[in-house]
Design a protein around this motif. Structure first.
Motif, PDB file in Angstrom:
ATOM      1  N   ALA A  98     -61.233  31.271  71.128  1.00  0.00           N
ATOM      2  CA  ALA A  98     -60.075  31.874  71.801  1.00  0.00           C
ATOM      3  C   ALA A  98     -59.173  30.778  72.367  1.00  0.00           C
ATOM      4  O   ALA A  98     -59.630  29.686  72.721  1.00  0.00           O
ATOM      5  N   ARG A  99     -57.859  31.085  72.492  1.00  0.00           N
ATOM      6  CA  ARG A  99     -56.879  30.043  72.800  1.00  0.00           C
ATOM      7  C   ARG A  99     -56.765  29.709  74.284  1.00  0.00           C
ATOM      8  O   ARG A  99     -56.867  28.557  74.675  1.00  0.00           O
ATOM      9  N   ASP A 100     -56.519  30.728  75.137  1.00  0.00           N
ATOM     10  CA  ASP A 100     -56.306  30.435  76.553  1.00  0.00           C
ATOM     11  C   ASP A 100     -57.364  31.123  77.406  1.00  0.00           C
ATOM     12  O   ASP A 100     -58.262  31.795  76.886  1.00  0.00           O
ATOM     13  N   LEU A 101     -57.264  30.941  78.726  1.00  0.00           N
ATOM     14  CA  LEU A 101     -58.311  31.422  79.630  1.00  0.00           C
ATOM     15  C   LEU A 101     -58.491  32.929  79.532  1.00  0.00           C
ATOM     16  O   LEU A 101     -59.614  33.425  79.415  1.00  0.00           O
ATOM     17  N   ASN A 102     -57.391  33.696  79.593  1.00  0.00           N
ATOM     18  CA  ASN A 102     -57.503  35.146  79.541  1.00  0.00           C
ATOM     19  C   ASN A 102     -58.075  35.614  78.199  1.00  0.00           C
ATOM     20  O   ASN A 102     -58.858  36.568  78.150  1.00  0.00           O
ATOM     21  N   ALA A 103     -57.683  34.954  77.128  1.00  0.00           N
ATOM     22  CA  ALA A 103     -58.222  35.308  75.808  1.00  0.00           C
ATOM     23  C   ALA A 103     -59.713  35.005  75.737  1.00  0.00           C
ATOM     24  O   ALA A 103     -60.481  35.744  75.114  1.00  0.00           O
ATOM     25  N   LYS A 104     -60.138  33.927  76.376  1.00  0.00           N
ATOM     26  CA  LYS A 104     -61.552  33.574  76.399  1.00  0.00           C
ATOM     27  C   LYS A 104     -62.354  34.589  77.220  1.00  0.00           C
ATOM     28  O   LYS A 104     -63.483  34.943  76.862  1.00  0.00           O
ATOM     29  N   VAL A 105     -61.763  35.043  78.329  1.00  0.00           N
ATOM     30  CA  VAL A 105     -62.420  36.075  79.142  1.00  0.00           C
ATOM     31  C   VAL A 105     -62.669  37.321  78.298  1.00  0.00           C
ATOM     32  O   VAL A 105     -63.768  37.890  78.290  1.00  0.00           O
ATOM     33  N   LYS A 106     -61.652  37.758  77.577  1.00  0.00           N
ATOM     34  CA  LYS A 106     -61.774  38.963  76.748  1.00  0.00           C
ATOM     35  C   LYS A 106     -62.763  38.752  75.607  1.00  0.00           C
ATOM     36  O   LYS A 106     -63.580  39.641  75.306  1.00  0.00           O
ATOM     37  N   ALA A 107     -62.712  37.592  74.974  1.00  0.00           N
ATOM     38  CA  ALA A 107     -63.609  37.324  73.844  1.00  0.00           C
ATOM     39  C   ALA A 107     -65.065  37.358  74.278  1.00  0.00           C
ATOM     40  O   ALA A 107     -65.929  37.918  73.580  1.00  0.00           O
ATOM     41  N   PHE A 108     -65.362  36.781  75.445  1.00  0.00           N
ATOM     42  CA  PHE A 108     -66.749  36.769  75.916  1.00  0.00           C
ATOM     43  C   PHE A 108     -67.201  38.165  76.317  1.00  0.00           C
ATOM     44  O   PHE A 108     -68.349  38.552  76.073  1.00  0.00           O
TER      45      PHE A 108
END
Length: 263
Positions: A98-108
């Motif tokens: 995932a690219r940014d922090l919020n995208a990483k939160v959602k991916a996890f």
């Protein structure tokens, strides 16, 4: 965050995203037990990520095997580690891709938490709090004693052997510890538990069968154009497929609930 970066070779934002999800689930590491369980009368979730159902039972078995208090950090991180190295290892790949922090939160969340209620705004906020706490701590936190590996000690300074008395009986070698059984985590079936407590006329199942019952005679005796009849038949088939799948999901949810209460 330091342990995640060390053990999984992930970046700062990756570890903050994991903490964002954990922080949301356990109210910033202040609530280990789910306050309002999604499934009524069940024990609900427990631990940092609120392990529920089979995952909670696996976590409790892990603690029992290792003599851990389920509320301790060591127990929670240990089982989190075992899941991310085992059945949920793909969550790390999704996280780092995932690219940014919020995208990483959602991916996890999608790959590991798989929550019924997403609440991404709260998860994002906790991730930002974790990131800020990291910087406030200077970015170099001290690891707890239980997390420091024996391999990290310098090999040039071996520990001296204890003195042995000439008259003392030779010490018997300690038996090798039995290997721990593998952790098997089952993916629970996700259904809408609210269906079980709604009045019959307000459930999806009721309307599925009612509309099916109304559509069948219309398709057979309505004297409609063949295209209209074909559309009605397609709707009836879709309702039938949904009803069968819904029934299977609800049955599985009841079995899971019985197993959890019995455990």
């Amino acid at each position: 965050m330091a342990l995640l970066m060390r053990d999984f070779k992930v970046g700062l934002d990756d570890s903050a995203a994991v903490l964002g999800n954990l922080g949301h689930e356990c109210a910033g590491f202040t609530a280990m037990q789910e306050i309002k369980p999604t499934v009524p009368s069940s024990r609900g979730g427990y631990g940092w990520p609120m392990w529920t159902g089979p995952r909670r039972r696996d976590f409790e078995a892990y603690c029992k095997r290792n003599g851990f208090n389920p509320a301790d950090d060591r127990a929670n991180y240990g089982f989190l580690f075992s899941e991310l190295k085992g059945p949920y290892r793909k969550a790390i790949d999704k996280l780092t891709a995932a690219r940014d922090l919020n995208a990483k939160v959602k991916a996890f969340e999608l790959a590991y938490e798989q929550a019924g209620v997403k609440s991404y705004a709260s998860r994002n906020q906790w991730a930002a709090i974790a990131l800020d706490a990291w910087h406030q701590a200077g970015g170099n936190p001290a690891l707890p004693d239980w997390a420091v590996r024996a391999a990290d000690k310098p090999a040039s300074k071996p520990q001296p052997a204890p003195p042995v008395s000439d008259t003392a009986e030779p010490a018997k070698p300690a038996p090798a510890p039995a290997p721990a059984p593998p952790v098997v985590v089952e993916k629970p079936v996700v259904v809408d538990p609210g269906e079980l407590h709604k009045p019959v006329t307000k459930t999806k199942t009721f309307w599925t069968w009612l509309l099916t019952a109304l559509g069948a005679p219309l398709a057979a005796f309505g004297n409609f154009d063949w295209r209209v009849q074909l559309a009605i038949v397609a709707v009836i088939v879709a309702f039938a497929v949904y009803g069968i799948a819904r029934r299977a999901q609800l049955a599985q949810a009841v079995r899971d609930l019985r197993a959890e209460i019995g455990g």
